[in-house]
Design a protein around this motif. Structure first.
Motif, mmCIF file in Angstrom:
data_model
loop_
_atom_site.group_PDB
_atom_site.id
_atom_site.type_symbol
_atom_site.label_atom_id
_atom_site.label_comp_id
_atom_site.label_asym_id
_atom_site.label_seq_id
_atom_site.Cartn_x
_atom_site.Cartn_y
_atom_site.Cartn_z
ATOM 1 N N ALA A 23 0.837 -1.210 0.000
ATOM 2 C CA ALA A 23 0.000 0.000 0.000
ATOM 3 C C ALA A 23 0.867 1.254 0.000
ATOM 4 N N TRP A 24 1.981 1.196 0.711
ATOM 5 C CA TRP A 24 2.946 2.300 0.746
ATOM 6 C C TRP A 24 3.521 2.533 -0.655
ATOM 7 N N LYS A 25 3.823 1.451 -1.348
ATOM 8 C CA LYS A 25 4.334 1.554 -2.713
ATOM 9 C C LYS A 25 3.270 2.131 -3.639
ATOM 10 N N LEU A 26 2.033 1.670 -3.480
ATOM 11 C CA LEU A 26 0.927 2.162 -4.308
ATOM 12 C C LEU A 26 0.741 3.665 -4.137
ATOM 13 N N GLN A 27 0.721 4.132 -2.905
ATOM 14 C CA GLN A 27 0.470 5.551 -2.672
ATOM 15 C C GLN A 27 1.594 6.434 -3.202
ATOM 16 N N ARG A 28 2.822 5.935 -3.147
ATOM 17 C CA ARG A 28 3.925 6.705 -3.738
ATOM 18 C C ARG A 28 3.804 6.777 -5.249
ATOM 19 N N MET A 29 3.350 5.695 -5.866
ATOM 20 C CA MET A 29 3.147 5.714 -7.323
ATOM 21 C C MET A 29 1.952 6.597 -7.688
ATOM 22 N N MET A 30 0.924 6.584 -6.848
ATOM 23 C CA MET A 30 -0.214 7.477 -7.070
ATOM 24 C C MET A 30 0.236 8.935 -7.000
ATOM 25 N N PHE A 31 1.088 9.227 -6.033
ATOM 26 C CA PHE A 31 1.624 10.576 -5.885
ATOM 27 C C PHE A 31 2.293 11.022 -7.184
ATOM 28 N N GLU A 32 3.124 10.150 -7.756
ATOM 29 C CA GLU A 32 3.820 10.486 -9.005
ATOM 30 C C GLU A 32 2.837 10.662 -10.159
ATOM 31 N N SER A 33 1.812 9.830 -10.197
ATOM 32 C CA SER A 33 0.846 9.935 -11.296
ATOM 33 C C SER A 33 0.046 11.234 -11.211
ATOM 34 N N PHE A 34 -0.216 11.695 -9.996
ATOM 35 C CA PHE A 34 -0.945 12.949 -9.832
ATOM 36 C C PHE A 34 -0.133 14.147 -10.321
ATOM 37 N N ASN A 35 1.192 13.997 -10.413
ATOM 38 C CA ASN A 35 2.033 15.100 -10.891
ATOM 39 C C ASN A 35 1.784 15.435 -12.357
ATOM 40 N N GLU A 36 1.163 14.500 -13.083
ATOM 41 C CA GLU A 36 0.956 14.731 -14.517
ATOM 42 C C GLU A 36 0.172 16.009 -14.770
ATOM 43 N N SER A 37 -0.849 16.257 -13.980
ATOM 44 C CA SER A 37 -1.662 17.455 -14.195
ATOM 45 C C SER A 37 -0.878 18.725 -13.873
ATOM 46 N N LEU A 38 -0.037 18.678 -12.848
ATOM 47 C CA LEU A 38 0.774 19.850 -12.514
ATOM 48 C C LEU A 38 1.852 20.095 -13.559
ATOM 49 N N ASN A 39 2.354 19.035 -14.170
ATOM 50 C CA ASN A 39 3.399 19.165 -15.187
ATOM 51 C C ASN A 39 2.844 19.524 -16.558
ATOM 52 N N HIS A 40 1.522 19.437 -16.692
ATOM 53 C CA HIS A 40 0.889 19.772 -17.976
ATOM 54 C C HIS A 40 1.093 21.249 -18.287
ATOM 55 N N ASN A 41 1.451 21.543 -19.509
ATOM 56 C CA ASN A 41 1.717 22.917 -19.934
ATOM 57 C C ASN A 41 0.413 23.597 -20.340
ATOM 58 N N GLY A 42 -0.268 24.163 -19.358
ATOM 59 C CA GLY A 42 -1.524 24.850 -19.644
ATOM 60 C C GLY A 42 -2.598 24.491 -18.639
ATOM 61 N N ASP A 43 -3.818 24.996 -18.903
ATOM 62 C CA ASP A 43 -4.950 24.708 -18.033
ATOM 63 C C ASP A 43 -5.268 23.216 -18.063
ATOM 64 N N CYS A 44 -5.841 22.719 -16.972
ATOM 65 C CA CYS A 44 -6.328 21.347 -16.982
ATOM 66 C C CYS A 44 -7.225 21.102 -15.778
ATOM 67 N N VAL A 45 -8.062 20.085 -15.881
ATOM 68 C CA VAL A 45 -8.905 19.639 -14.783
ATOM 69 C C VAL A 45 -8.646 18.154 -14.587
ATOM 70 N N THR A 46 -8.523 17.738 -13.321
ATOM 71 C CA THR A 46 -8.194 16.348 -13.036
ATOM 72 C C THR A 46 -9.105 15.787 -11.951
ATOM 73 N N ASP A 47 -9.434 14.503 -12.064
ATOM 74 C CA ASP A 47 -10.342 13.856 -11.117
ATOM 75 C C ASP A 47 -9.542 13.145 -10.026
ATOM 76 N N GLY A 48 -9.159 13.881 -9.028
ATOM 77 C CA GLY A 48 -8.331 13.360 -7.948
ATOM 78 C C GLY A 48 -6.992 14.080 -7.944
ATOM 79 N N PHE A 49 -6.387 14.190 -6.754
ATOM 80 C CA PHE A 49 -5.056 14.793 -6.689
ATOM 81 C C PHE A 49 -4.335 14.255 -5.461
#
Length: 379
Positions: A56-82
């Motif tokens: 579960a610890w590994k999963l949450q760290r990978m989730m954390f990295e996946s959530f970075n995609e929206s912040l790294n996106h160049n421009g406006d965006c909306v995301t379902d979860g963060f």
């Protein structure tokens, strides 16, 4: 550049709303919650709530990295979860064992820091039924527990609660983005404690509208079958906080909304004003002890008004005025209860963006402030 995150426990409609916002307001949608894909890849055939604390610890760290995609996106965006979602799910899926993992405290701080990089956060209460997607556990108590943690964490953030149908939620999101629905902006509701001056200010608003040639309709309250039964039961137990009483009150408010043809009048360009609506139900029964999620569930299909004006009154003043005119109604002269009602009103005012009229102003100044709010923005 605006980054929008939608959060809440599972089965609250985050993905549906994110896609609706994307389509309605032309904002790119980025999938946020990739837990299904990650689990299927790393832990096939293992239910997410049956992972070891280490996994579960590994999963949450990978989730954390996946959530970075929206912040790294160049421009406006909306995301379902963060990022914030990592904390409650990690805790509850491991019975808090995840907190013993090396580096967890630093992880918590990183989650909070990244979460605060989003410009707008929309919180969705669990007001719709739990969906079985063959992934999340069908445990309502777990779902509510996670919601409680998310909601508590959000108190340190600038967020807005969106409630109701997808159409209503999308409209509210537009308001927050500065894209106001002019038709719904003409639906104005006054909220406040008993004897807070709502009727007086509504009549003043009507006169001002007429002087400007604006067609304004005042909603009528009806002794419909729901309210008649509600009042009958209440006389035998004024403090009845059963779900049946909550439903009767909510259905009575909904009936008034329908019988006054609010949506039709708005479509015709009328200004529609009501004395009390869904937040009266929520504040009263919340003060009586009904859980927050049941309150939202009861009024789910009642649209948020375009504007809510809350006349903030000291509960002691409300009670003293009620003693003079309605001393036979125990709820209205119960200072402790009215203090709880006021606290909830102010809570909803923050979450749903009411216009709060501060107390200790002269009646004339209150009228001027309401006129400026109603006519200065939309006319």
């Amino acid at each position: 550049m605006v980054k929008i995150a939608i959060t809440g426990t599972h089965s609250t409609g985050k993905t549906t709303l994110a896609k609706s916002i994307s389509e309605q307001f032309k904002i790119p949608y980025i999938r946020g919650d990739k837990s299904i894909q990650i689990c299927n890849s790393l832990f096939p055939n293992v239910p997410i709530n049956k992972l070891s604390a280490y996994d579960a610890w590994k999963l949450q760290r990978m989730m954390f990295e996946s959530f970075n995609e929206s912040l790294n996106h160049n421009g406006d965006c909306v995301t379902d979860g963060f990022h914030l979602s990592c904390l409650p799910y990690g805790l509850r899926y491991t019975d808090n064992k995840i907190t013993q993992m090396e580096g967890y405290n630093e992880f918590v701080q990183a989650v909070l820091d990244k979460s605060k990089e989003f410009d707008i956060i929309f919180y969705l209460p669990p007001e719709i039924a739990l969906e079985n997607n063959n992934f999340r556990p069908q445990d309502q108590a777990l779902r509510m527990d996670i919601d409680t943690i998310i909601f508590s964490l959000l108190q340190d953030f600038n967020y807005r609660t969106l409630s109701g149908t997808i159409e209503s939620r999308t409209r509210q999101a537009g308001d927050e983005l500065g894209i106001r629905d002019e038709q719904w902006s003409n639906y104005i509701v006054f909220e406040g404690l008993p004897r807070s001056g709502k009727s007086t200010q509504i009549q003043s608003l009507k006169q001002k509208a007429e002087s400007r040639g604006i067609k304004l309709y005042l909603c009528e309250r009806n002794d419909n079958e729901f309210m008649t039964e509600f009042k009958r039961r209440r006389k035998t137990n004024w403090y009845d906080n059963s779900r049946e009483m909550l439903k009767l009150h909510a259905e009575g408010i909904k009936y008034d909304f329908r019988i006054n043809n609010v949506e039709e009048r708005l479509a015709e360009g009328q200004m529609v004003v009501a004395d009390r609506q869904k937040f009266t139900t929520m504040s009263l029964f919340g003060a009586l002890g009904i859980p927050r999620y049941l309150l939202y569930e009861a009024v789910y299909d009642l649209p948020d008004p375009g504007k809510v004006i809350y006349l903030d009154t000291n509960p002691a003043i409300s009670v003293m005025r009620s003693i003079q005119t309605e001393s036979d109604r125990p709820l209205k002269v119960d200072l402790s209860l009215q203090e709880k009602v006021r606290a909830l009103y102010l809570h909803y005012a923050r979450d749903h963006r009411f216009h709060v009229i501060k107390p200790n102003q002269s009646s004339q100044k209150v009228t001027q402030e309401i006129d400026a709010f109603v006519f200065g923005e939309s006319r």
